[in-house]
Design an enzyme around this catalytic site. Structure first.
Site: not given
Ligand code: AMP
Length: 192
Positions: A15, A90, A129, A135, A146
């Site tokens: 994404k 989400r 990654r 990260r 996750r």
């Molecule tokens: P991502 O970069 O999209 O994988 O997001 C990394 C982390 O940020 C996730 O594991 C959540 O802890 C938090 N996060 C990102 N987007 C959301 C969302 N829409 N709602 C809640 N937590 C989020």
């Protein structure tokens, strides 16, 4: 023509990689809630420090905090012609929150695109990654959490967009370029 799109997919589906290119092609910003949280954490803002409690263990940051952040970001002028949302909504509550915030200005989501990869690819891609980006949430136990959160909370919203007739599925396997071509076709269909 507007392009208000939601880009969905499991962690590691590409994404983040794909949303920037697609957004540039459509002339709208790519908005990643995860990236906004990480940026806030790097700057040690109150929001970043609060979000980190959840991100570090792979849980979702509370809706109230996340929804408020998205509403503020969507109100910025560059998002007037549309947006690609990467990683938001989400869960079902966030879908409702997004509907409500857009409805305030008579708008709605044009479509949702689901980028899929097989389950066995997810862990492999994220561990890869981790070596490149470092990260903090790309460690095996957090990755497993996750993925669990994705299946239990995020996958149900795929069904919601499907019921609305606005879901477009894209195969996330293959080269970045090949996936970009498929994604562009899905985006064009979503906003047609
Ligand atoms: P991502 O970069 O999209 O994988 O997001 C990394 C982390 O940020 C996730 O594991 C959540 O802890 C938090 N996060 C990102 N987007 C959301 C969302 N829409 N709602 C809640 N937590 C989020």
């Amino acid at each position: 023509m507007s392009a208000r799109l939601v880009l969905m997919g499991p962690p590691g589906s590409g994404k983040g990689t794909q949303s920037a290119g697609l957004a540039a092609a459509l002339g709208v910003p790519a908005i990643s809630t995860g990236a906004i949280f990480r940026d806030n954490l790097a700057r040690k803002t109150e929001l970043g420090i609060e979000a980190e409690r959840y991100m570090s263990v792979g849980d979702l940051v509370p809706d109230e905090l996340t929804d408020r952040l998205v509403e503020a970001r969507l109100a910025e002028p560059d998002a007037a012609p549309g947006f690609i949302l990467d990683g938001y909504p989400r869960n079902m509550e966030q879908v409702k929150a997004l509907d409500t915030m857009l409805a305030k200005t008579g708008k709605s989501v044009d479509g949702a695109i689901l980028l899929s990869i097989p389950d066995d690819q997810i862990v492999a891609r994220l561990l890869h990654r981790a070596q490149i980006e470092g990260r903090e949430d790309d460690t095996e136990p957090v990755i497993r959490e996750r993925i669990g959160v994705y299946h239990s909370k995020t996958e149900p919203i795929v069904g919601e967009f499907e019921r609305r007739g606005s879901l477009h599925r894209v195969d996330g396997m293959g080269s970045v370029e090949d996936v970009a071509v498929r994604l562009r076709a899905a985006a064009d269909a979503a906003i047609a």
